[in-house]
Design an enzyme around this catalytic site. Structure first.
Site, PDB file in Angstrom:
ATOM      1  N   GLU A  36      -0.433  -9.387  -0.165  1.00 30.25           N
ATOM      2  CA  GLU A  36      -1.849  -9.642   0.149  1.00 30.25           C
ATOM      3  C   GLU A  36      -2.711  -9.707  -1.108  1.00 30.25           C
ATOM      4  O   GLU A  36      -3.601 -10.553  -1.222  1.00 30.25           O
ATOM      5  CB  GLU A  36      -2.370  -8.562   1.111  1.00 30.25           C
ATOM      6  CG  GLU A  36      -1.772  -8.714   2.510  1.00 30.25           C
ATOM      7  CD  GLU A  36      -2.011  -7.499   3.394  1.00 30.25           C
ATOM      8  OE1 GLU A  36      -1.690  -6.374   2.973  1.00 30.25           O
ATOM      9  OE2 GLU A  36      -2.525  -7.678   4.508  1.00 30.25           O
ATOM     10  N   GLY A  90       0.714  -5.004   1.134  1.00 30.83           N
ATOM     11  CA  GLY A  90      -0.485  -5.109   0.295  1.00 30.83           C
ATOM     12  C   GLY A  90      -0.214  -5.841  -1.016  1.00 30.83           C
ATOM     13  O   GLY A  90      -1.138  -6.384  -1.627  1.00 30.83           O
ATOM     14  N   GLU A  93       4.688  -5.052   7.684  1.00 31.27           N
ATOM     15  CA  GLU A  93       3.884  -4.093   8.449  1.00 31.27           C
ATOM     16  C   GLU A  93       4.314  -3.939   9.902  1.00 31.27           C
ATOM     17  O   GLU A  93       4.275  -2.831  10.438  1.00 31.27           O
ATOM     18  CB  GLU A  93       2.397  -4.489   8.395  1.00 31.27           C
ATOM     19  CG  GLU A  93       1.721  -4.213   7.057  1.00 31.27           C
ATOM     20  CD  GLU A  93       1.846  -5.354   6.065  1.00 31.27           C
ATOM     21  OE1 GLU A  93       2.685  -6.261   6.288  1.00 31.27           O
ATOM     22  OE2 GLU A  93       1.120  -5.358   5.071  1.00 31.27           O
ATOM     23  N   ALA A 127       0.867  -1.175   0.000  1.00 34.22           N
ATOM     24  CA  ALA A 127       0.000   0.000   0.000  1.00 34.22           C
ATOM     25  C   ALA A 127       0.905   1.227   0.000  1.00 34.22           C
ATOM     26  O   ALA A 127       2.064   1.153   0.417  1.00 34.22           O
ATOM     27  CB  ALA A 127      -0.886  -0.023   1.237  1.00 34.22           C
TER      28      ALA A 127
END
Ligand code: DAK
Length: 264
Positions: free
Chosen positions: A111, A108, A131, A63
């Site tokens: 993911e 992300g 993260e 992200a």
């Protein structure tokens, strides 16, 4: 669209996240464009999707940290919802999605690859959930999907240590199905997608549904889901075509498939 490209080759749709300057990091606009491109896929003619990143260095580097860094609580929740909605849409998309992971798949990025049905990658791919080092938990399903894919012990190790793993380790732990030299990755993805696209489309969709929904429930409930979807196939023309083709070939082995699947 600025950051998401879409092309169709025969029955295969190829979605490319194209924000190379930021290593294809997911900002709000990328997430919105991904959502729109999925809505625009013609499910009559397209039977498999490939998701990849532009360039040779990164699939998706996570992200967008720049965008996230200034979010308020409410904005953070809205950003998280936008991402989760797209990831769930991908995961439950009616046709299979292959992630062709062509480099970094971090946060992300890891993911989103796990929201796809199948992952294959290039030799330079790097997977990880960094993260915890950024002071957050994985927010796009990482704690859930990684544990389901590679087991709780390995997922916990990766997430708690925030350590990245290379392509060979990803293969060893079952996070990816195969590793290719970078220049062969897309050809391999397209070959796999074409192999899926030539099967009976409704049967393939029902298989995806049965596997995904079955993984959420007990084995007896899962088998009941499978039973229903198996039965549904017998209301399709493709079931008659598929079995009819087999029986014709048995009668006369020189006969090739005579009835093509119609997605009906
Ligand atoms: N976001 C924004 N920009 C990024 C980026 C990212 N994740 N990753 C790379 N970039 C940008 C860099 O800032 C740089 O931009 P310029 O400085 O050139 O303008 C450009 O891409 C090239 O990056 P580098 O210069 O760093 O390239 P290197 O080859 O040296 O390093 C790297 C590549 C991938 C190792 C490094 O860029 C890196 O460590 N990037 C960050 C990777 C990362 O930590 N990813 C996880 C992000 S956290 C949530 C839901 C989900 C999430 C959070 C919340 N909610 C539900 C609320 C998800 C979180 C994440 O994904």
């Amino acid at each position: 669209m600025e950051f998401v490209l879409y092309e169709v080759k025969d029955a295969v749709g190829i979605i490319t996240i194209s924000r190379e300057k930021a290593l294809n990091a997911l900002n709000s606009q990328v997430l919105e464009e991904l959502d729109a491109v999925l809505d625009a896929v013609d499910l009559e003619s397209v039977r498999c999707l490939i998701l990849t990143g532009a360039g040779q260095k990164s699939f998706v580097a996570g992200a967008d940290i720049g965008e996230m860094s200034t979010l308020s609580k409410a904005e953070g929740e809205a950003f998280g919802k936008k991402g989760n909605d797209v990831f769930l849409k991908l995961e439950s998309f009616p046709i299979p999605v292959i992630a062709a992971v062509n480099g970094f798949a971090l946060g992300g990025g890891c993911e989103i690859s796990m929201s796809c049905d199948i992952r294959i990658c290039s030799e330079n791919a790097l997977f990880g959930q960094p993260e915890a080092g950024l002071g957050i938990t994985p927010g796009f399903g990482g704690t859930q999907r990684l544990a389901r894919l590679v087991g709780a012990g390995m997922a916990k190790q990766m997430i708690y240590t925030a350590r990245n793993i290379d392509a060979n380790e990803a293969l060893r732990i079952g996070l990816v199905n195969a590793v290719y030299p970078q220049e062969e990755l897309m050809a391999a993805a397209e070959k796999m997608a074409a192999g899926i696209a030539k099967q009976a489309p409704i049967a393939v969709r029902n298989c995806k549904k049965a596997i995904n929904e079955g993984l959420q429930v007990s084995i007896s409930e899962g088998v009941a889901i499978e039973e229903k979807l198996f039965g549904d196939c017998f209301a399709t023309e493709d079931q008659r075509a598929g079995m009819g083709n087999f029986l014709k070939k048995k009668d006369d082995p020189t006969k090739v498939k005579v009835v093509a699947f119609q997605n009906k």
